[in-house]
Design an enzyme around this catalytic site. Structure first.
Site, short mmCIF file in Angstrom:
data_model
loop_
_atom_site.label_atom_id
_atom_site.label_comp_id
_atom_site.label_asym_id
_atom_site.label_seq_id
_atom_site.Cartn_x
_atom_site.Cartn_y
_atom_site.Cartn_z
N ASP A 12 -4.94 92.02 -15.40
CA ASP A 12 -4.05 91.01 -15.98
C ASP A 12 -4.16 89.73 -15.16
OD1 ASP A 12 -0.95 91.13 -17.61
OD2 ASP A 12 -1.61 89.42 -16.42
N ASP A 107 -5.32 87.60 -21.88
CA ASP A 107 -5.45 87.66 -20.42
C ASP A 107 -5.36 89.06 -19.84
OD1 ASP A 107 -2.63 88.20 -20.23
OD2 ASP A 107 -2.56 87.11 -18.34
N GLU A 108 -5.33 90.10 -20.67
CA GLU A 108 -5.27 91.44 -20.07
C GLU A 108 -6.06 92.46 -20.88
OE1 GLU A 108 -1.42 93.48 -20.20
OE2 GLU A 108 -0.69 91.82 -21.42
N1 DCP Z 1 2.56 83.88 -23.11
C1 DCP Z 1 3.28 83.14 -24.05
N2 DCP Z 1 4.59 83.45 -24.34
C2 DCP Z 1 5.20 84.48 -23.69
C3 DCP Z 1 4.48 85.26 -22.76
C4 DCP Z 1 3.16 84.92 -22.48
O1 DCP Z 1 2.73 82.19 -24.63
N3 DCP Z 1 6.46 84.78 -23.98
C5 DCP Z 1 1.16 83.50 -22.79
C6 DCP Z 1 1.12 82.60 -21.59
C7 DCP Z 1 0.64 83.47 -20.48
C8 DCP Z 1 -0.22 84.48 -21.20
O2 DCP Z 1 0.38 84.64 -22.48
O3 DCP Z 1 -0.10 82.74 -19.50
C9 DCP Z 1 -0.29 85.82 -20.48
O4 DCP Z 1 0.98 86.41 -20.40
P1 DCP Z 1 1.44 87.24 -19.16
O5 DCP Z 1 2.66 87.97 -19.56
O6 DCP Z 1 0.31 88.03 -18.59
O7 DCP Z 1 1.92 86.14 -18.10
P2 DCP Z 1 1.06 85.26 -17.11
O8 DCP Z 1 -0.37 85.64 -17.10
O9 DCP Z 1 1.35 83.83 -17.39
O10 DCP Z 1 1.72 85.60 -15.71
P3 DCP Z 1 1.60 86.95 -14.85
O11 DCP Z 1 0.99 86.54 -13.55
O12 DCP Z 1 3.00 87.43 -14.70
O13 DCP Z 1 0.74 87.89 -15.64
MG MG Z 2 -0.98 87.63 -16.97
#
Ligand code: DCP
Ligand code: MG
Length: 360
Positions: A12, A107-108
């Site tokens: 992730d 992203d995962e």
């Molecule tokens: N995303 C979004 N709306 C949300 C959750 C996520 O648009 N409610 C998008 C933005 C994030 C991406 O999806 O960058 C990936 O979600 P993640 O939950 O993996 O969060 P991040 O990668 O941003 O942070 P982390 O380091 O916690 O994984």
């Molecule tokens: Mg993420």
């Protein structure tokens, strides 16, 4: 169910959209960056950099609230093309080390590396290698979780964040699960969390107290999943991702058809069906092909690649008729018609409501 334990990696990306923005705009680095709607709009936060998280900002929070918590943050609109490109780059890396993997979002992904020939079969060393490749080739950091099922691998990647590599072995699993608040469990969303808390279930240990029969009344068909994960059991397989190249639908007629008007009518119906399927997969197509099989079983295809993505079926109706001109339609009876859409792209535009929220 499985004779030998599996080896699953969950990858992730860290603060994905925000990390891409910080990579592409050096002036944003080490600063609170919030990706999403503008603070003075009804927008929401898509994600934010770890520097912004220190102020309590998080995904899905109204941008106005994020602004109150962290007025000095840099607010940026999402650039989906850049995120899609980074996503493709990490998927290319996964494909390098295993035949199949299951992306959960841009992203995962889960990787089943049980039969991994790399590093003498070590999943942890392979996870480290994948993280290194991602960092070197995309300039972004990823967190990896390694365990013997999907549920635990996902928990593990979360526990190591950011830039983590966290391993949960079979003898650690139960103690760890017991100590975790249930909201850390994938598959327990805010609504279920609330319901569980009302029942006095706050942690993995609390959940494990509940028998399957007792969980069934409040949670119905999900009871078995909750019962299993409280014990570190998860038999779900990693569904291998095969990039889809085309979407096609076809129909064979009970009675052959000959009139061009009938043929066009059926092609339009098939085109509608193909577009619906594509919409479900949130993909767009650039190319259209029709297939005709005549009564004598001779088959022809005619196609066209278009400059812009196919979204509106009615705009393609003239093209259907045009493609038919180059065939025996109207002369030979037709037993089968098909429509295929290809040259596909993932359409990652957010759903309408959200798109609206991202606008200034
Ligand atoms: N995303 C979004 N709306 C949300 C959750 C996520 O648009 N409610 C998008 C933005 C994030 C991406 O999806 O960058 C990936 O979600 P993640 O939950 O993996 O969060 P991040 O990668 O941003 O942070 P982390 O380091 O916690 O994984
Ligand atoms: Mg993420």
């Amino acid at each position: 169910m499985h004779d030998t334990p599996r080896k699953i990696i969950h990858i992730d990306m860290d603060a994905f959209y925000a990390a891409v923005e910080q990579r592409d705009h050096p002036q944003y680095r080490n600063k609170p960056v919030i990706v999403g709607g503008k603070p003075d709009s009804r927008g929401v936060v898509a994600t934010c950099s770890y520097e912004a998280r220190a102020f309590g900002v998080h995904s899905a929070m109204p941008s106005s609230q994020a602004y109150r918590l962290c007025p000095q943050a840099i607010f940026v609109k999402p650039r989906f093309d850049a995120y899609r490109q980074a996503s493709q780059a990490i998927r290319d890396i996964f494909g390098r080390y295993c035949d199949g993997f299951e992306p959960l979002s841009l992203d995962e992904a889960y990787l089943d590396v049980s039969n991994n020939p790399w590093f003498h079969g070590s999943a942890s060393l392979l996870a480290r290698q994948i993280k290194q490749d991602i960092r070197r080739e995309t300039g972004l950091t990823a967190s990896a979780g390694v365990s013997y099922n999907k549920f635990l691998a996902k928990i593990a990647s979360d526990l190591g964040k950011p830039d983590g590599l966290y391993i949960i072995t079979p003898d650690q699993a139960n103690t760890l699960i017991a100590s975790l608040p249930i909201r850390r469990f994938h598959g327990i969303g805010p609504a279920t969390e609330r319901k569980m808390r009302e029942l006095g279930i706050e942690t993995g240990a609390d959940l494990r107290e509940w028998s399957l029969a007792r969980l069934q009344a409040p949670f119905g068909k999900n009871a078995a999943y909750y019962h299993d994960i409280a014990r570190g059991i998860d038999h779900r397989i990693v569904n291998h991702h095969r990039p889809r190249k085309s979407v096609g639908v076809e129909t064979t007629f009970e009675h052959d058809i000959t009139a061009v008007a009938d043929i066009v009518h059926h092609l339009r119906l098939l085109l509608d069906q193909a577009l619906l399927r594509l919409n479900d997969k949130r993909m767009t197509a650039h190319a259209l092909t029709i297939k005709i099989k005549y009564r004598n079983f001779v088959q022809v295809t005619r196609g066209r690649t278009l400059p812009s993505p196919i979204t509106d079926a009615t705009r393609l109706h003239p093209l259907l008729a045009e493609l038919l001109k180059n065939t025996e339609a109207g002369h030979l009876p037709v037993r089968l018609l098909g429509v295929t859409l290809s040259a596909l792209n993932n359409d990652i535009r957010p759903p309408w409501r959200q798109l609206d929220l991202f606008q200034d």
